[in-house]
Design an enzyme around this catalytic site. Structure first.
Site, PDB file in Angstrom:
ATOM      1  CB  THR A 180      -0.883   0.040   1.259  1.00 22.29           C
ATOM      2  OG1 THR A 180      -0.017   0.085   2.400  1.00 22.29           O
ATOM      3  CG2 THR A 180      -1.765  -1.187   1.355  1.00 22.29           C
ATOM      4  CD  GLU A 326      -5.396  -1.956   1.591  1.00 26.73           C
ATOM      5  OE1 GLU A 326      -5.587  -1.398   0.485  1.00 26.73           O
ATOM      6  OE2 GLU A 326      -4.886  -1.392   2.557  1.00 26.73           O
ATOM      7  CE  LYS A 431     -18.366  15.129  14.465  1.00 26.68           C
ATOM      8  NZ  LYS A 431     -18.408  13.862  15.141  1.00 26.68           N
ATOM      9  CD1 TRP A 436     -19.987  13.258  10.137  1.00 28.66           C
ATOM     10  CD2 TRP A 436     -17.844  13.893  10.077  1.00 28.66           C
ATOM     11  NE1 TRP A 436     -19.324  12.594  11.138  1.00 28.66           N
ATOM     12  CE2 TRP A 436     -18.004  12.960  11.118  1.00 28.66           C
ATOM     13  CE3 TRP A 436     -16.574  14.431   9.857  1.00 28.66           C
ATOM     14  CZ2 TRP A 436     -16.958  12.559  11.940  1.00 28.66           C
ATOM     15  CZ3 TRP A 436     -15.529  14.022  10.663  1.00 28.66           C
ATOM     16  CH2 TRP A 436     -15.723  13.105  11.690  1.00 28.66           C
TER      17      TRP A 436
HETATM   18  P1  AMP Z   1      -4.812   2.815  -3.196  1.00 26.20           P
HETATM   19  O1  AMP Z   1      -4.770   1.617  -2.335  1.00 26.20           O
HETATM   20  O2  AMP Z   1      -3.546   3.606  -3.175  1.00 26.20           O
HETATM   21  O3  AMP Z   1      -5.245   2.486  -4.572  1.00 26.20           O
HETATM   22  O4  AMP Z   1      -5.905   3.813  -2.607  1.00 26.20           O
HETATM   23  C1  AMP Z   1      -7.223   3.394  -2.362  1.00 26.20           C
HETATM   24  C2  AMP Z   1      -8.067   4.573  -1.990  1.00 26.20           C
HETATM   25  O5  AMP Z   1      -8.264   5.433  -3.105  1.00 26.20           O
HETATM   26  C3  AMP Z   1      -9.468   4.214  -1.547  1.00 26.20           C
HETATM   27  O6  AMP Z   1      -9.522   3.763  -0.219  1.00 26.20           O
HETATM   28  C4  AMP Z   1     -10.197   5.529  -1.756  1.00 26.20           C
HETATM   29  O7  AMP Z   1     -10.004   6.406  -0.663  1.00 26.20           O
HETATM   30  C5  AMP Z   1      -9.512   6.106  -2.962  1.00 26.20           C
HETATM   31  N1  AMP Z   1     -10.362   5.883  -4.138  1.00 26.20           N
HETATM   32  C6  AMP Z   1     -10.265   4.907  -5.056  1.00 26.20           C
HETATM   33  N2  AMP Z   1     -11.217   5.048  -6.009  1.00 26.20           N
HETATM   34  C7  AMP Z   1     -11.963   6.132  -5.675  1.00 26.20           C
HETATM   35  C8  AMP Z   1     -13.097   6.794  -6.241  1.00 26.20           C
HETATM   36  N3  AMP Z   1     -13.669   6.384  -7.367  1.00 26.20           N
HETATM   37  N4  AMP Z   1     -13.590   7.863  -5.578  1.00 26.20           N
HETATM   38  C9  AMP Z   1     -13.036   8.320  -4.440  1.00 26.20           C
HETATM   39  N5  AMP Z   1     -11.950   7.738  -3.868  1.00 26.20           N
HETATM   40  C10 AMP Z   1     -11.422   6.662  -4.471  1.00 26.20           C
END
Ligand code: AMP
Length: 536
Positions: A180, A326, A431, A436
């Site tokens: 990650t 994940e 907040k 929110w």
């Molecule tokens: P990563 O593991 O680096 O790909 O990041 C995952 C995170 O990207 C998710 O938990 C979201 O917070 C964000 N994310 C992925 N797709 C979207 C989407 N379509 N809209 C908003 N946030 C997203």
């Protein structure tokens, strides 16, 4: 009673064999400084067989980690195909990480071999002393004066014959690992299996999701070091989808040229890339995006104006996808339901997506109780399914799981038909006065203003309200738009108490290693007084 079906494991080697045979003539195109080069699926698969033989000769065996530090290119694809098929584990390294993060990840994963693109060798040279587990470094491309001992990828392949005998493996064996991005704490390793990769690929070919098929040619902008390029590399071989690999040519102008020259039907990438493509297209006398019938934008919220601009100016549909490292990553795709037209159609594309078959989803509140799927109740998304991770590699993180469900940290609503709307990452929420405010909604809305190129919103402390939004804006070139004007613009879309009174105008926004707005860095800049903020 047991079924009468045969017990055939789902293995990546069979995805390779399928693409090699059924789609032998399909091509993978790679952008290079001197033009486009290409190889067919059949050639790529045969080269993967030679690579497996070479790696075996170097002592790579079952479960050994073979890392890549590479751009999107044909060679990277060969490593993708060879390593899991031979029973070893592919570990893709994010080339935009800081050197000490790379050192941590390589040591934590215990990588034995690294395959690196020649122009990334200087990056590796900076950490070489600190990565003791690595026995061989294989360079893709010419490297006459390597700063340390390296092997040449092409020479290794030339010394071998195709026809590697892919072993029988268990479908639950580890195939690929990816860390990650580590925005909170150390990066954590996620290990995908052959089975999870298969099922994720199949799901990505579904007409309700991305619908990869042999009619597609896909511009793969999302990096292969980020969650397996959203699974596209394996899905392409399964579905016969041709791939265009842009390497380091990721700006709007070269992408525009690649699109008009190679005519992809589909393109995958984060919204910041598509914003840059729109800018480049608006500055071009005859932009030609006519080959594209859809763009999959994901990894961050997709602003409404972007969906409308691609549709109205270029006739291209934007599909939004939601996922995370994940989750392999694809969980939801925003395909509007049949019969929905006009603005309502766009309303669906602005949502994060509808959950695909194979993934179970629920929303929970702060006490952990499940809240209704009514499109109104807000909670944290939790997931379960065969391509959702159940733990992290060599790291305990019980707080990220609840009764076998993965806690995503994303907050939003779920409607009765399974469409997700993301209001925020839990750590990015604002907040104010006990209520929110969605930073995502503020920033995607303000980006709809013609004078705004990019915008990100973070919470700042406030004596009276606890927190208030600070909106950090990159203006479009030549614009002098003021905070007052942008606040006025926003007031037609959001509640009055949401309207930010704190504004900052900057030249560029910090981005994460995968091209999303880096709010952690923005918070740091703010805390250290490095942002010039005006308060209305
Ligand atoms: P990563 O593991 O680096 O790909 O990041 C995952 C995170 O990207 C998710 O938990 C979201 O917070 C964000 N994310 C992925 N797709 C979207 C989407 N379509 N809209 C908003 N946030 C997203």
């Amino acid at each position: 009673m047991r079924s009468t079906m045969q017990d055939a494991p789902l293995l990546i080697r069979d995805i390779v064999r399928h693409g090699q045979w059924m789609y032998a003539d399909k091509e993978i195109f790679t952008a290079t400084p001197t033009g486009i080069v290409s190889g067919t699926f059949a050639e790529v698969a045969l080269r993967a067989e030679r690579l497996a033989a070479a790696l075996t000769r170097l002592g790579v065996s079952r479960d050994d980690r073979v890392a890549t530090l590479m751009w999107n290119n044909q060679t990277h694809m060969e490593v993708y195909l060879a390593v899991p098929s031979m029973g070893a584990i592919l570990h893709t390294l994010n080339l935009r990480l800081f050197p000490d993060q790379l050192v941590f990840i390589i040591n934590h994963a215990d990588d034995k071999v690294i395959v690196v693109d020649a122009n990334l060798v200087p990056l590796l040279a900076r950490i070489k002393e600190h990565i003791g587990s690595v026995r061989h470094i294989i360079v893709n491309g010419s490297m006459p004066d390597a700063p340390f001992e390296v092997l040449d990828y092409e020479e290794l392949l030339e010394a071998e014959e195709p026809g590697f005998d892919w072993p029988d493996l268990d479908e639950d064996d580890a195939a690929v690992m990816c860390y990650t991005s580590g925005t909170t704490g150390e990066p954590k390793g996620v290990v995908y299996s052959h089975r999870s990769t298969w099922l994720h690929s199949l799901a990505s070919t579904s007409a309700n999701s991305i619908a990869f098929s042999d009619r597609d040619r896909c511009l793969l902008v999302v990096p292969m070091f980020h969650v397996n390029a959203w699974g596209a590399a394996y899905t392409a071989f399964m579905a016969g989808t041709e791939l265009i690999m842009p390497q380091m040519f990721l700006q709007g102008e070269p992408l525009l040229n690649m699109i008009s020259e190679l005519r992809p039907t589909l393109a995958l990438g984060v919204p910041t890339i598509w914003n840059d493509l729109l800018r480049a297209a608006s500055e071009h006398p005859h932009p030609d995006l006519s080959s594209l019938n859809r763009i999959l934008a994901g990894g961050a919220a997709v602003p409404r104006f972007m969906i409308e601009a691609f549709r109205d100016r270029h006739g291209v549909d934007v599909l939004q996808g939601w996922g995370m490292t994940e989750t392999s990553p694809l969980v939801a795709v925003s395909l509007p339901p049949r019969g929905v037209t006009g603005d309502r159609e766009t309303d669906y594309r602005v949502k994060a997506g509808r959950v695909m078959a194979g993934v179970e989803i629920r929303l929970t509140n702060e006490e952990g109780a499940v809240v209704p799927r009514d499109g109104a109740a807000v909670g944290e998304f939790e997931l379960r399914g065969p391509w959702i991770t159940g733990s992290y590699y060599g790291a305990d993180a019980p707080e990220l799981f609840r009764d076998g469900w993965l806690r995503t940290g994303d907050i939003g609503t779920l409607d009765p038909h399974g469409f997700m709307v993301i209001t925020d990452r839990s750590k990015d929420m604002i907040k104010s006065g006990g209520e929110w405010i969605s930073s995502v909604q503020l920033e995607t809305t303000v980006m709809g203003h013609d004078d705004v190129y990019e915008a990100a919103v973070i919470a700042v402390a406030d004596d009276r309200w606890h927190e208030r939004p600070l909106c950090v804006v990159v203006r479009t070139p030549g614009s002098q738009v003021s905070a007052e004007e942008l606040r006025e613009y926003l007031s037609t879309f959001v509640a009055k108490w949401w309207l930010p009174e704190h504004w900052s105008f900057v030249e560029t926004l910090p981005k994460t290693s995968v091209g999303k707005f880096n709010k952690r860095e923005l918070r740091r800049l703010y805390a250290e007084g490095e942002l010039e903020v005006s308060t209305l």
